[in-house]
Design a protein around this motif. Structure first.
Motif, PDB file in Angstrom:
ATOM      1  N   ALA A 182      25.054  41.629  54.792  1.00 55.67           N
ATOM      2  CA  ALA A 182      25.036  40.165  54.814  1.00 55.67           C
ATOM      3  C   ALA A 182      26.304  39.582  55.418  1.00 55.67           C
ATOM      4  N   GLY A 183      27.286  40.401  55.713  1.00 55.47           N
ATOM      5  CA  GLY A 183      28.564  39.876  56.197  1.00 55.47           C
ATOM      6  C   GLY A 183      29.223  38.995  55.151  1.00 55.47           C
ATOM      7  N   GLU A 226      40.880  35.690  52.638  1.00 54.37           N
ATOM      8  CA  GLU A 226      39.832  36.700  52.537  1.00 54.37           C
ATOM      9  C   GLU A 226      38.886  36.389  51.377  1.00 54.37           C
ATOM     10  N   ILE A 227      37.612  36.651  51.617  1.00 58.74           N
ATOM     11  CA  ILE A 227      36.580  36.502  50.591  1.00 58.74           C
ATOM     12  C   ILE A 227      36.259  37.892  50.061  1.00 58.74           C
ATOM     13  N   ALA A 228      36.257  38.022  48.720  1.00 56.21           N
ATOM     14  CA  ALA A 228      36.058  39.329  48.090  1.00 56.21           C
ATOM     15  C   ALA A 228      34.969  39.252  47.034  1.00 56.21           C
ATOM     16  N   ALA A 229      34.232  40.344  46.866  1.00 57.86           N
ATOM     17  CA  ALA A 229      33.218  40.478  45.818  1.00 57.86           C
ATOM     18  C   ALA A 229      32.830  41.942  45.731  1.00 57.86           C
ATOM     19  N   GLY A 230      32.138  42.291  44.662  1.00 59.63           N
ATOM     20  CA  GLY A 230      31.650  43.657  44.489  1.00 59.63           C
ATOM     21  C   GLY A 230      31.837  44.208  43.092  1.00 59.63           C
ATOM     22  N   GLU A 231      32.564  43.490  42.229  1.00 63.78           N
ATOM     23  CA  GLU A 231      32.792  44.028  40.885  1.00 63.78           C
ATOM     24  C   GLU A 231      31.509  44.124  40.069  1.00 63.78           C
ATOM     25  N   SER A 233      28.323  36.064  43.167  1.00 69.21           N
ATOM     26  CA  SER A 233      28.224  37.254  44.012  1.00 69.21           C
ATOM     27  C   SER A 233      26.779  37.539  44.410  1.00 69.21           C
ATOM     28  N   ALA A 234      25.814  36.911  43.733  1.00 67.84           N
ATOM     29  CA  ALA A 234      24.412  37.039  44.129  1.00 67.84           C
ATOM     30  C   ALA A 234      24.066  36.123  45.299  1.00 67.84           C
ATOM     31  N   ASP A 235      24.935  35.152  45.602  1.00 68.02           N
ATOM     32  CA  ASP A 235      24.705  34.207  46.695  1.00 68.02           C
ATOM     33  C   ASP A 235      25.328  34.758  47.971  1.00 68.02           C
ATOM     34  N   LEU A 236      24.636  35.710  48.589  1.00 67.86           N
ATOM     35  CA  LEU A 236      25.186  36.367  49.772  1.00 67.86           C
ATOM     36  C   LEU A 236      25.371  35.386  50.928  1.00 67.86           C
ATOM     37  N   GLU A 237      24.446  34.451  51.084  1.00 76.21           N
ATOM     38  CA  GLU A 237      24.580  33.461  52.158  1.00 76.21           C
ATOM     39  C   GLU A 237      25.782  32.554  51.906  1.00 76.21           C
ATOM     40  N   GLY A 238      26.008  32.200  50.633  1.00 75.53           N
ATOM     41  CA  GLY A 238      27.162  31.377  50.311  1.00 75.53           C
ATOM     42  C   GLY A 238      28.472  32.092  50.583  1.00 75.53           C
ATOM     43  N   LEU A 239      28.555  33.360  50.238  1.00 72.69           N
ATOM     44  CA  LEU A 239      29.757  34.133  50.532  1.00 72.69           C
ATOM     45  C   LEU A 239      29.991  34.217  52.037  1.00 72.69           C
ATOM     46  N   ALA A 251      37.373  32.735  41.241  1.00 78.13           N
ATOM     47  CA  ALA A 251      36.566  31.670  40.639  1.00 78.13           C
ATOM     48  C   ALA A 251      35.447  32.202  39.763  1.00 78.13           C
ATOM     49  N   ASN A 252      35.191  33.518  39.801  1.00 76.42           N
ATOM     50  CA  ASN A 252      34.100  34.105  39.021  1.00 76.42           C
ATOM     51  C   ASN A 252      32.773  33.370  39.232  1.00 76.42           C
ATOM     52  N   GLY A 253      32.531  32.970  40.474  1.00 74.86           N
ATOM     53  CA  GLY A 253      31.251  32.361  40.830  1.00 74.86           C
ATOM     54  C   GLY A 253      31.021  30.966  40.302  1.00 74.86           C
ATOM     55  N   ALA A 254      32.100  30.234  40.024  1.00 67.50           N
ATOM     56  CA  ALA A 254      31.958  28.942  39.343  1.00 67.50           C
ATOM     57  C   ALA A 254      31.581  27.787  40.261  1.00 67.50           C
ATOM     58  N   LEU A 255      31.728  27.939  41.564  1.00 69.57           N
ATOM     59  CA  LEU A 255      31.608  26.799  42.475  1.00 69.57           C
ATOM     60  C   LEU A 255      30.326  26.847  43.296  1.00 69.57           C
TER      61      LEU A 255
END
Length: 390
Positions: free
Chosen positions: A281-282, A262-267, A244-250, A213-217
């Motif tokens: 942050a889990g 699975e939830i992924a981020a880090g690029e 990806s800046a919304d650690l609590e949302g992830l 989603a590239n952080g769209a939602l």
């Protein structure tokens, strides 16, 4: 894969030179390649773009040349020239990690994350490539490799693709034996059911579908679509459902979403601390790292240690010509993003690129370093920085 003749540095000595020789020159180039999307545009959940720019760095020592690159704004080239090249010139080519540390010190006030990290990454990759060439070794044999190959997933499926192009692209990867593919989502969420249905029909049940989603939602919206993606189309990977800046949302998506999604981020993580923040942050089930953003191969090796210590897999974000070597040295390597734009640009500009076989990329151990050479004549029409070597 194609092969080329000697480097333009004047031939290969019969005996490999001593790698502990000084770097005698650094040159920086940039090439902007228009995308091949509809109307000259590609889109994901949050961005439109019309071209992809490769910033390429070459470092020279002992009659050999190392190549490194990143993808970013033209400003990365200026940063590499003005801030980093003076650090590298005259230093020993035998110690990429020591030069990585020195470049990190120099970038402190110049801007370490973002453009600075991308410039460091390109120079660091070039230094590792140079050292491997000085030793007459393929880069994968110089690194602490755990693997001989890295599984890939086909990646593209831009949100402005019509359904026929979407299914042709993703279905084509499936027919090539790549067992997993990824499409962009969430630009207009109401269109995603038709897109996912078409893709699932084209792929059948055996190929895994990944989404990005590239952080769209927003958080609750992402949670809703996480449930639908998994239940209706058997999606197992949801990348950056929120920023990806919304650690609590992830973390919310990880804890309340489907157990098998699975939830992924880090690029967009540039420093080791960025990855530590995601882990503490889990926030993710699987980390992602881009070797051309996270500090190059030296930076990636630090992050690989973190992923192993935290029992998290690490997935390679894009830049397949470098990532195929680099991620062989990642113990918990999951897979590598075989991204349409980067595959296309690397094929246009570089000789020695790799093609998937059996759903994986295997480094060519018959060529020194990364096994890459610049196709200068082909690259010249796209040049936006630097001058062609004589």
């Amino acid at each position: 894969m194609t092969r080329s003749g000697p480097e333009p540095s004047g031939g290969v000595p019969a005996v490999p030179p001593d790698p502990d020789c000084p770097v005698d020159a650094v040159d920086v180039h940039a090439f902007e390649v228009p995308v091949d999307g509809p109307g000259g545009t590609e889109q994901d959940g949050t961005l439109d773009w019309h071209s992809t720019t490769m910033v390429l760095v070459r470092v020279h020592a002992g009659g050999r040349t190392g190549i490194g690159y990143t993808y970013g704004d033209l400003s990365v080239a200026a940063f590499a020239e003005s801030v980093l090249a003076p650090v590298v010139r005259g230093a020993s080519a035998a110690a990429p990690a020591a030069l990585w540390q020195a470049m990190g010190v120099r970038t402190r006030n110049a801007g370490r994350p973002g453009v600075g990290a991308m410039a460091v990454s390109a120079v660091d990759v070039a230094l590792w490539d140079l050292k491997a060439r000085l030793l007459d070794l393929p880069l994968v044999h110089l690194l602490p490799a755990y693997h001989e190959r890295v599984p890939v997933y086909g990646s593209g499926g831009f949100t402005n693709y019509p359904l026929d192009r979407l299914t042709d692209q993703l279905g084509g990867w499936g027919r090539q034996g790549i067992p997993r593919v990824k499409l962009k989502t969430s630009r207009e969420p109401g269109r995603d059911p038709a897109r996912l249905t078409a893709v699932r029909r084209a792929l059948g049940d055996e190929v895994e579908i990944l989404t990005d989603a590239n952080g769209a939602l927003g958080r609750k919206e992402a949670l809703y679509w996480a449930g639908r993606f998994h239940e209706e189309w058997d999606v197992r990977w949801f990348e950056e459902p929120v920023s990806s800046a919304d650690l609590e949302g992830l973390r919310l998506l990880r804890e309340r979403g489907p157990a098998r999604l699975e939830i992924a981020a880090g690029e967009y993580a540039y420093t080791a601390r960025d990855f530590v923040n995601l882990v503490r942050a889990g926030a993710v089930d699987c980390l992602q790292a881009d070797v051309t953003r996270c500090g190059g191969i030296t930076g990636l090796l630090e992050i690989a240690g973190l992923s192993a210590a935290e029992h998290l897999d690490l997935s390679a974000h894009c830049a397949p010509a470098v990532s195929a070597h680099a991620f062989c040295a990642v113990r918990r390597a999951r897979h590598l993003e075989y991204f349409h734009d980067h595959v296309r640009v690397e094929g246009l500009l570089l000789d020695g690129t790799l093609s998937p076989a059996g759903g994986a990329l295997r480094p060519d151990t018959g060529r020194p370093g990364l096994g890459l050479d610049v196709k200068w004549a082909d690259a010249e029409p796209y040049r936006v920085h630097g001058t062609r070597p004589v």
